[in-house]
Design a protein around this motif. Structure first.
Motif, short mmCIF file in Angstrom:
data_model
loop_
_atom_site.label_atom_id
_atom_site.label_comp_id
_atom_site.label_asym_id
_atom_site.label_seq_id
_atom_site.Cartn_x
_atom_site.Cartn_y
_atom_site.Cartn_z
N ASP A 146 40.41 -26.40 35.18
CA ASP A 146 39.82 -27.71 34.89
C ASP A 146 40.72 -28.61 34.07
O ASP A 146 40.75 -29.83 34.27
CB ASP A 146 38.47 -27.53 34.16
N GLN A 147 41.47 -28.04 33.15
CA GLN A 147 42.34 -28.83 32.28
C GLN A 147 43.70 -29.12 32.90
O GLN A 147 44.52 -29.82 32.30
CB GLN A 147 42.54 -28.09 30.95
N HIS A 148 43.91 -28.61 34.11
CA HIS A 148 45.24 -28.71 34.71
C HIS A 148 45.23 -29.41 36.08
O HIS A 148 46.29 -29.53 36.69
CB HIS A 148 45.85 -27.32 34.87
N VAL A 149 44.07 -29.87 36.50
CA VAL A 149 43.96 -30.53 37.82
C VAL A 149 43.16 -31.81 37.68
O VAL A 149 42.10 -31.84 37.04
CB VAL A 149 43.28 -29.62 38.86
N SER A 150 43.68 -32.88 38.28
CA SER A 150 42.93 -34.15 38.38
C SER A 150 42.83 -34.51 39.85
O SER A 150 43.82 -34.43 40.58
CB SER A 150 43.65 -35.26 37.61
N VAL A 151 41.63 -34.90 40.27
CA VAL A 151 41.39 -35.26 41.67
C VAL A 151 41.15 -36.76 41.75
O VAL A 151 40.35 -37.32 40.98
CB VAL A 151 40.19 -34.50 42.25
N HIS A 152 41.83 -37.42 42.68
CA HIS A 152 41.76 -38.88 42.82
C HIS A 152 41.40 -39.21 44.27
O HIS A 152 42.13 -38.87 45.20
CB HIS A 152 43.10 -39.52 42.46
N HIS B 250 50.59 -29.35 35.38
CA HIS B 250 49.44 -30.16 35.80
C HIS B 250 49.61 -30.58 37.25
O HIS B 250 50.74 -30.79 37.72
CB HIS B 250 49.30 -31.41 34.92
N ASP C 241 48.07 -33.33 40.24
CA ASP C 241 47.25 -34.46 40.70
C ASP C 241 47.02 -34.31 42.20
O ASP C 241 47.99 -34.22 42.97
CB ASP C 241 47.96 -35.80 40.43
N LEU D 212 50.14 -43.72 39.56
CA LEU D 212 49.92 -42.29 39.33
C LEU D 212 51.21 -41.49 39.48
O LEU D 212 51.48 -40.56 38.71
CB LEU D 212 48.87 -41.77 40.31
N GLU E 137 35.06 -33.55 47.55
CA GLU E 137 35.39 -33.48 46.12
C GLU E 137 34.72 -32.28 45.47
O GLU E 137 35.29 -31.61 44.61
CB GLU E 137 34.95 -34.75 45.41
N SER F 147 54.77 -31.75 36.12
CA SER F 147 53.63 -32.41 36.77
C SER F 147 53.90 -32.50 38.26
O SER F 147 54.96 -32.95 38.69
CB SER F 147 53.41 -33.80 36.19
#
Length: 391
Positions: free
Chosen positions: A264-270, A239, A241, A281, A251, A208
């Motif tokens: 899409d399944q491997h990136v999270s945007v905060h 993954h 973040d 996090l 965004e 990660s």
């Protein structure tokens, strides 16, 4: 504002106690970023040493220009005055700054912009001793590079003569400003709040990665996503973040780039997280990555190291300087996705071999960037400037 009350005309009344340092900076809280953090931490540490402090900044954030912020606000222990501006965010014009330095003992300008020029050119009128910190100047991107060079060698050179000290926060800044501020350029690397995220990273090695910072073009999130694509092709567990605030990229821009690469399944945007949320996090990450092709210092990378995250960084000048100081910093070329992906995998393997040792080493390295020594060095610069300004 530590006992100071701003009148409607912008004049301040206060007893003549310890020296009043007025920091002038284009963006401040609620804006989030490295520059804002530096000013906030320096202000708080100066107060601990008995100085009075005021921050003067713009009343609208560049990312939310339609919203006007309060004219005055207490942010932590520091009083903040916000003034109107017009023009471009690259060179915001805000002449009301002169109202709010009338009672200053010394003015510290952060960044090279309208404030840097205007306060220098009117120094004979306001009579305040001036100190500036470069924060990378205005060469964060290659956009308008020729025009920037002309401005730097003419207007910026003239402005620099008005400052009793020009504080450079990196070796590259020092090399840039020495020719136009000979004898007055001094290097003081930015201090880092190493307690904010200390020991926050995952104690168990994870595939990660986290990156933190404004979504600006120089951060090269596109290169980071390209590298992640290669990693995911090799191992679906990877993954990323992405933590920050909109700038050149929104965004939506990030989402489109993620979708285009089927990540899409491997990136999270905060977006817009508070420090305690960021800390939580970080607990699910083991690595920090930055593909940025320009940094003034690399403050966020050091904050990441304080959390125990192993950094993998693009080889810009600031990150190379950081790597020369700390061997655990991994440098790679994020413009080559295969190369960067291999470097990230190598960093992960190092972590797997001895997680406790590696985490401890990067946290210990980060601790050397704390604010105690940095504040003392600023105080020494202020003392010289105040001494030189006395008749």
């Amino acid at each position: 504002m530590q006992g100071e009350n701003p009148h409607e005309d912008g004049v301040y009344s206060s007893a003549p106690l310890s020296p009043l340092i007025v920091h002038v900076v284009r963006q401040y809280a609620p804006s989030r970023g490295g520059l804002e953090d530096v000013v906030a931490n320096l202000s708080a540490n100066l107060q601990h040493h008995g100085y009075r402090v005021r921050v003067v900044t713009l009343d609208r954030l560049f990312r939310q220009p339609e919203k006007t912020l309060p004219k005055w606000e207490q942010v932590g222990s520091v009083g903040v005055v916000r003034i109107p501006w017009r023009g471009s965010s690259r060179y915001p014009i805000a002449p009301q700054v002169f109202r709010h330095i009338r009672d200053a003992d010394l003015v510290h300008v952060h960044g090279v912009d309208f404030f840097f020029d205007a306060l220098a050119w009117t120094r004979m009128l306001h009579g305040k001793p001036l100190v500036a910190t470069t924060h990378g100047g205005f060469f964060h991107t290659k956009k308008y590079a020729a025009l920037k060079r002309i401005w730097f060698s003419t207007a910026t050179r003239l402005s620099a003569t008005g400052y009793q000290s020009v504080i450079c926060c990196s070796q590259s800044d020092l090399e840039m400003f020495q020719p136009i501020a000979a004898g007055r350029a001094v290097m003081i690397e930015n201090g880092v709040d190493v307690a904010k995220f200390v020991d926050a990273a995952s104690r168990e090695p994870r595939r990660s990665i986290v990156t933190v910072g404004r979504f600006s073009s120089n951060k090269r999130l596109d290169h980071l996503l390209d590298s992640l694509s290669v990693l995911v092709q090799r191992d679906r567990q990877w993954h990323l973040d992405i933590v920050g605030a909109p700038s050149d990229w929104t965004e939506t821009d990030i989402a489109e780039n993620v979708k285009r690469r089927a990540l899409d399944q491997h990136v999270s945007v905060h977006v817009g997280l508070e420090n305690d949320q960021i800390r939580s996090l970080l607990a699910r990450n083991s690595l920090f990555a930055s593909a940025s092709d320009y940094e003034g210092f690399g403050l966020v990378a050091v904050e990441a190291m304080s959390a125990g995250l192993l950094p993998v960084l693009h080889g810009n000048e600031a990150y190379l300087a950081l790597q020369r100081r700390h061997a655990d910093v991994q440098i790679t070329d994020f413009s080559e996705p295969e190369t960067a992906a291999t470097a990230i995998e190598a960093a992960y393997r190092r972590l797997v071999e001895d997680p406790q040792k590696v985490r401890g080493a990067v946290m210990q390295a980060a601790a050397t960037h704390g604010w105690a020594d940095v504040t003392q060095r600023h105080i020494a610069v202020y003392s010289e400037a105040l001494k030189a300004s006395r008749p």
